[in-house]
Design a protein around this motif. Sequence first.
Motif, short mmCIF file in Angstrom:
data_model
loop_
_atom_site.label_atom_id
_atom_site.label_comp_id
_atom_site.label_asym_id
_atom_site.label_seq_id
_atom_site.Cartn_x
_atom_site.Cartn_y
_atom_site.Cartn_z
N TRP A 11 0.53 -1.28 0.04
CA TRP A 11 0.03 0.20 -0.02
C TRP A 11 0.58 1.36 -0.07
CZ3 TRP A 11 -4.94 1.12 -1.38
CH2 TRP A 11 -5.66 -0.71 -1.02
N ASN A 12 1.95 1.39 -0.10
CA ASN A 12 3.11 2.61 -0.02
C ASN A 12 2.73 3.46 -1.55
OD1 ASN A 12 3.79 2.09 3.22
ND2 ASN A 12 4.69 0.17 2.83
N PHE A 13 3.17 2.06 -2.78
CA PHE A 13 3.30 2.57 -4.06
C PHE A 13 2.78 2.00 -4.57
CE2 PHE A 13 6.06 3.32 -7.78
CZ PHE A 13 6.35 4.51 -7.42
N PRO A 14 2.16 2.77 -6.12
CA PRO A 14 1.34 2.12 -6.74
C PRO A 14 1.90 1.33 -7.75
CG PRO A 14 0.69 4.73 -6.66
CD PRO A 14 2.19 4.63 -5.99
N THR A 15 1.69 0.24 -8.27
CA THR A 15 3.35 -1.15 -8.67
C THR A 15 2.70 -1.30 -9.68
OG1 THR A 15 2.32 -2.85 -6.76
CG2 THR A 15 4.10 -0.97 -6.69
N VAL A 16 0.94 -1.60 -9.46
CA VAL A 16 0.34 -2.74 -10.79
C VAL A 16 -0.16 -1.48 -11.83
CG1 VAL A 16 0.83 -4.75 -9.70
CG2 VAL A 16 -1.72 -3.18 -8.90
N PHE A 17 -0.72 -1.68 -13.50
CA PHE A 17 -1.92 -0.91 -13.88
C PHE A 17 -3.42 -2.06 -13.05
CE2 PHE A 17 1.89 -1.03 -16.04
CZ PHE A 17 1.95 0.51 -17.09
N THR A 18 -4.10 -1.19 -12.97
CA THR A 18 -5.85 -1.73 -12.82
C THR A 18 -6.62 -1.93 -13.95
OG1 THR A 18 -4.71 -2.38 -10.85
CG2 THR A 18 -7.57 -2.43 -11.25
N TYR A 19 -7.37 -2.04 -14.20
CA TYR A 19 -8.50 -2.62 -15.05
C TYR A 19 -10.14 -2.54 -14.43
CZ TYR A 19 -4.25 -1.72 -18.47
OH TYR A 19 -3.49 -0.99 -19.00
N VAL A 20 -11.09 -1.88 -15.21
CA VAL A 20 -12.41 -1.95 -14.32
C VAL A 20 -13.28 -2.11 -15.81
CG1 VAL A 20 -11.95 -0.05 -13.49
CG2 VAL A 20 -13.94 -1.45 -13.51
N ALA A 21 -14.06 -3.13 -16.37
CA ALA A 21 -14.87 -2.85 -17.29
C ALA A 21 -16.41 -2.87 -16.39
CB ALA A 21 -14.88 -4.28 -17.61
N LEU A 22 -16.84 -1.33 -16.53
CA LEU A 22 -17.94 -1.19 -15.74
C LEU A 22 -19.39 -1.74 -16.74
CD1 LEU A 22 -17.75 2.15 -14.72
CD2 LEU A 22 -16.82 0.21 -13.57
N ALA A 23 -20.16 -2.28 -16.57
CA ALA A 23 -21.74 -2.71 -16.50
C ALA A 23 -21.82 -1.45 -17.94
CB ALA A 23 -22.83 -2.50 -16.24
N GLN A 24 -22.07 -2.19 -18.81
CA GLN A 24 -22.67 -0.77 -20.04
C GLN A 24 -24.22 0.85 -19.29
OE1 GLN A 24 -22.07 -1.37 -23.08
NE2 GLN A 24 -23.25 0.84 -23.34
N GLY A 25 -23.44 1.33 -19.89
CA GLY A 25 -23.72 2.41 -19.62
C GLY A 25 -23.64 3.01 -18.38
N GLN A 26 -23.16 2.64 -17.23
CA GLN A 26 -22.43 2.58 -16.18
C GLN A 26 -22.16 4.37 -15.83
OE1 GLN A 26 -21.22 0.45 -13.37
NE2 GLN A 26 -21.30 1.07 -12.00
N ASN A 27 -22.31 4.89 -14.68
CA ASN A 27 -21.22 6.52 -15.01
C ASN A 27 -20.10 5.98 -13.74
OD1 ASN A 27 -20.41 8.81 -14.44
ND2 ASN A 27 -21.94 10.01 -13.23
N PRO A 28 -19.10 6.79 -14.74
CA PRO A 28 -17.47 5.88 -13.38
C PRO A 28 -17.52 6.46 -12.53
CG PRO A 28 -17.46 7.10 -15.72
CD PRO A 28 -18.30 7.06 -15.78
#
Length: 805
Positions: free
Chosen positions: A214-231
């Motif tokens: 939790w000290n440093f951002p180390t990974v690429f993260t991807y999220v697929a939201l539901a169709q039409g969902q507000n991010p």
Amino acid sequence: MFYNYLIIALRRLKSDKLFTSVNLLGLGVGLLCFLMTLLYILDEVSYDAFWKQGDNIYRVETTVRRNGGADNIQYSRSFAPLTPLAEVNMQGSVAIARLQPMQFLAAYNVNRFYQDVSFIDPSFFEVFDLNFIQGSRENALNTPYKVVLTESTAKKYFGQESALDKIITLDGKHKLQVTGVVQDAPDNTHLNLGMLASIDSLPRMYDERILRNWNFPTVFTYVALAQGQNPEPWHVQLTELANKNVPERIQGTIEIGLMPVSEIHLRDNELGGFNTIHVLGVVSALVLLMACINTINLATAKGAERDRETGIRKALGGTRIQLFNQFMVESYLLVIGATILALFFCDLLLPWFNQITGKSLSFTVLFEAQFLIGLLLLVLVAGFMAGAYPAAVMSSYKPVDIFKGSMGYGQGSFSMRMLLLLFQFIVAIAITIGTYFIYQQMNHIKNMDLGFSDENVVVLKNIGWTDIKPNYSVLQKELVKHPNIEHVSGSITVPGREFDRVGAFHAEGTPSENGISLNRMATDFGFFQTYDVDLVAGRMFSKEYGSDEVGSNQSTSGKATYSAILNETAVRKFGWNDAEDALGKRLISSDKKWGFDIRVVGVVEDFHILTGHGAINPYVFIISTGAVNYASVKINGGELSDVLSYIDNTWNQIIPQYPIVRSFLDDDIDRAFIQWERNGQLMAALSLIAIGIAAVGSFGMAAFSTKNRNKEISMRKVVGATSFDLIRLLVWDLSKPLMLANVLAWPLVYIVIRDWLNNFAYRIDISLPVFFLVGVGSLIFCWLTVSYHTLKVARTSPAMTFKHL
């Protein structure tokens, strides 16, 4: 009726070969430019748009806010433990997955390659719909030490053999079982997909805490939201989750954002991205519009020669709408012919265009249904633009005026032609000036003093590997034995490479919350000497000082303090008076990431770690040989081939199991400017074409103007006017719209170029004499054009002119 229109139009175009050829060529060139630029733009904006959920996939990014937002640190990565927490605590996503890119020497039997390996969660295949050829999506990465290959990667290692259940060895010790093969993704993705391994392998291959950081951002993260969902709710909830779990010292400073994957490519290629795409699109559309304007001007000018045809057809009962349709059919035939011509040359020139742009564009894209519909609309619009006004003008002629000779040969449309020509001049002048400054800025950035020497520096790129790093000191000692190798120095990065190791520091005696963000760069002794970076104050690092190397034994009680060197930007950021004032200052890590403090022993001149348009960041340099990832070899003479052979042989003797990866630093830096140069070349080509189209337009306008004033010119000659008098008269008539075009174009292009240049920390000044020179050059060309036509008419005997009136 349409058949009759078509036959008459074909006969008409065939009978006037010069008119037809000029229009086909002009429209063809305009359409060719538009089509090829459109192919380029569509490829740039299509990155990651092919995924089924492409519009709903986001990359999770992290911002660390400092000093009230005045000193933010932005990362394209996120915290590794955030993903499993988000899966449990948040609803509404299709899937969320991590990706940790690494590189290994991968081997199967005799096949050995340096390979990019992406360690991913199994849910990665729910975010990105990779098509499995072998294996199953559900079981491919459900346990550690499993790997999925792309089809091309599988062929690279196994040829025609089935890849399933084969074992690939990484760095000679980590064995991964192939559990699936997926189709290759298209080239237009920001993802580097070759080997996709189970992310649960990482804690077993390295430290078990690697995915709990939790000290440093180390990974690429991807999220697929539901169709039409507000991010937006995800942005808020992820931010709350992160701030609850990060160490207390940075709680409340974390902001999580969601970047649409479709925008990543253009954003990462800044200034080769959105801005350039928009400029190229607008310029190519203007070039096509200029080509249509030329057709309009030529058609209305030629209309004076078709007055008898129009009069006779109207006298025999032809209606205005019938004449309008006739002229429109001719216009559409020209545009269709020009489109066929443009498609032919597009296919012919596409390999060259791909070489210039570094793309792999395919001509077959033009025949996809969506593109064919767009091409049809383009033909309809271009045909209407090129034909509607001339058709309306010529169909409005009255038979009685035609036969009485009172038409004035198109004088009614003369002012409109001048307005259209004025528009052409404005566009051509603006593009010419804009292209000049774009090229000058690119040359300025490319050739600017970077503050270090990159000549004859060979970079060894895989020093940081686990099994190579222990051999670095031996390699360094052997390399410097060569008489033509001046320095060998290691560092965590080298100039020109992305570097985001940032930390906050505060001077001793100041609050930690007022910490200053500094780029932290670990080097070996001799780094500054290798790159000829000058010392401003204090001293360089030296092995004579025990406190210079982090981790060295120090006879000190309590917290250890090691030496550091700052650059001038860091000195200014701390608010110290000058470099001398910084010497001896003790800096403490505000984030408490380091178990030691640092003391400033020297200040070096600013130099660019990241080459390009950005400002120089504040840097703190420390000596930490354990953090070396690259070795820089400074060559001071001799035959380069001999020195390179010595480097290779020395490497192979010490580390035979790993092939050497090396390159010249200046070549690497030049490659960083390739995209800018490509876009500059496209702009230059469009600029030349725009100038050519404007030149054809002015040439045609001058020809019409002189021909339409034959009688006036002849009468002036009869009463004693000289050729010089006639040239001066007609030159002035055409110079007026050209001078007005300069007056209108100059402030417009000045504002656009000024705003564009403001994106650069290091920019050229806008040279006003360039505007004047372009204006004078356009006037000279105009005068030469008009003079040619005027002399041609002036040399014609007045008797011959009156004979044909």
